[in-house]
Design an enzyme around this catalytic site. Structure first.
Site, short mmCIF file in Angstrom:
data_model
loop_
_atom_site.label_atom_id
_atom_site.label_comp_id
_atom_site.label_asym_id
_atom_site.label_seq_id
_atom_site.Cartn_x
_atom_site.Cartn_y
_atom_site.Cartn_z
N ALA A 206 0.83 -1.20 0.00
CA ALA A 206 0.00 0.00 0.00
C ALA A 206 0.86 1.25 0.00
CB ALA A 206 -0.94 0.00 1.21
N CYS A 257 -0.41 -7.40 -7.24
CA CYS A 257 -0.33 -7.17 -5.80
C CYS A 257 -0.85 -5.82 -5.32
CB CYS A 257 1.12 -7.33 -5.33
SG CYS A 257 1.71 -9.03 -5.37
N PHE A 258 -0.42 -4.74 -5.97
CA PHE A 258 -0.69 -3.42 -5.40
C PHE A 258 -2.18 -3.17 -5.19
CE2 PHE A 258 3.47 -1.05 -6.68
CZ PHE A 258 4.15 -1.81 -5.77
#
Length: 448
Positions: A206, A257-258
């Site tokens: 994040a 992922c992000f």
């Protein structure tokens, strides 16, 4: 607990394949079996010419050294579970992680296991109990960047292992520590509680994505004021408290992922009745979507407010260079927007399979039949072929070859005026302008 001698990895994808292949390479005394229900994927891992199902620099060398020695690929999931001392289990993606993958894997483990197992999860979901054996659950989140995953595995910043803080949990954690200690200094292996491990993974991604969205937000201000985002980011990165990494403006972040981890953090915050925290992190994703829309609008506006019937060459389809992964790639959004504006689009990427491009575009435009897409889209075999007869070139992925292609030859083959839109800060804008191109670079307040 005896030392681990047999490892099973459920899932032969982007995480399981490279991670456990490196474990096999670095731990020749441990038998590592990577299993998957997808027969064609396993066949690719076992292919005689090493045509692996994923592209990752250095991965082929690792597989060549370990496959057949102590690294094996199989569809025999149950047999591998039964013989393993330690089992790696993966997780899917989505808003609030799609736990179907984890739950099906843990149910399978619980159903077929006949002895005690250490289960290493990529989620905080606990395996069900079995009447005949005990499962010790560990969290071991991956911090790999596609394109550098093998180097990240060889020389990780840290390895994070989370466990229940019970004697059994700590013993299981130590067993996994000993595996990584074959090549990772022990001071870089961090052992923490389960929740700390999971939250650390979400927080790391994040905060990295937050930096990208922050610099992309500043790129919009630069374009409006005449500033140069390269110069701004360079100056900001000199501050030792901030540093230069992840301050490169672009058309937006992608990958598996992000966005997944930020949306998991949003979901977690909402479920804990922390709406302000959820809104804060959600804005990172909102800014990323805005950056992609803003860039595609810049292309339309610059091409005299319409691209209907015009040919747009899109260089790059992977979400970043040195990978064939297209998950959440900004290029998908750009191409979708161009097609909705009734443009003709040529696409070239040196690693993405053509079938993957068609699949991604079909998912992005579910109401458009594939045969209609194929009339509007051409997948090229080279950058020069992609740019031929185009009105504009859009750089969507920062492949090195796009910096080194013969731009004079590209210019000769394009319709005039010829436009270049650099969404990755890749090209020498002045050099291209001297050739004759009209150049727009993201984050630079330059006028054509």
């Amino acid at each position: 607990m005896p030392a681990v001698t047999k490892v099973c990895c459920i899932g032969a994808g982007y995480v399981g394949g490279p991670t456990c292949a490196v474990i096999a390479l670095k731990c020749p005394h441990i038998k590592v079996t990577i299993v998957d229900l997808n027969q064609s994927r396993i066949d690719a891992w076992n292919s005689p010419d090493y045509t692996l199902p994923i592209y990752e620099p250095g991965l082929e060398d690792v597989v060549r050294q370990a496959r057949g020695r102590n690294l094996f690929f199989s569809t025999d999931i149950d047999g591998s579970i039964q013989e393993a001392d330690l089992i790696f289990s993966g997780v899917g993606a989505g808003f609030a992680a799609d736990l179907n993958y984890v739950e099906s894997a843990t149910r399978r483990i619980a159903k077929v296991a006949t002895s005690n197992k250490i289960v290493v999860e990529k989620s905080t979901v606990s395996a069900n109990s079995s009447p005949n054996c005990r499962f010790d659950i560990l969290s071991n989140p991956e911090f790999l960047a596609e394109g550098t995953a093998i180097n990240d595995l060889f020389k990780p910043d840290r390895v994070l292992i989370g466990s229940l803080q019970t004697p059994e949990g700590i013993t299981a954690s130590n067993a996994l520590v000993e595996i990584y200690a074959n090549w990772v200094p022990k001071e870089q292996i961090l052992t923490v509680g389960l929740w700390s491990s999971e939250l650390s993974k979400l927080a790391a991604n994040a905060m990295l994505a937050q930096r990208i969205s922050s610099v992309n937000a500043l790129s919009a201000i630069c374009e409006a004021t005449g500033a140069n985002i390269d110069e701004v980011a360079h100056a900001v990165g000199y501050d030792s408290r901030i540093g230069p990494k992840f301050l490169r403006a672009s058309v937006g972040f992608g990958g598996s992922c992000f966005q997944k981890d930020i949306l998991n953090l949003v979901y977690l915050s909402e479920s804990l009745h922390l709406p302000e925290v959820a809104a804060y992190w959600k804005q990172v994703v909102i800014m990323n979507e805005y950056q992609k829309r803003r860039f595609s609008k810049t292309v339309v506006d610059t091409l005299f407010n319409t691209i209907t019937g015009k040919r747009i060459a899109v260089l790059g389809f992977a979400f970043k260079a040195d990978t064939g992964d297209t998950r959440e790639s900004p290029a998908i959004t750009l191409v979708r927007d161009f097609l909705l504006e009734k443009a003709h689009v040529s696409i070239y990427d040196p690693q993405v399979e053509h079938t993957q491009i068609w699949q991604d575009l079909s998912e992005a435009l579910p109401l458009v039949p594939l045969h209609s897409l194929q009339k509007q889209v051409h997948i090229a075999s080279s950058a020069l072929d992609c740019c031929k007869n185009a009105e504009a070139v859009v750089i969507a992925t920062e492949w090195r070859e796009f910096r080194e292609i013969d731009w004079e030859a590209v210019y000769r083959g394009m319709n005039k005026p010829a436009f270049v839109f650099d969404g990755r800060l890749l090209i020498d804008a002045q050099k291209l302008r001297s050739i004759g191109f009209k150049v727009t670079v993201i984050g630079r307040g330059e006028r054509l």
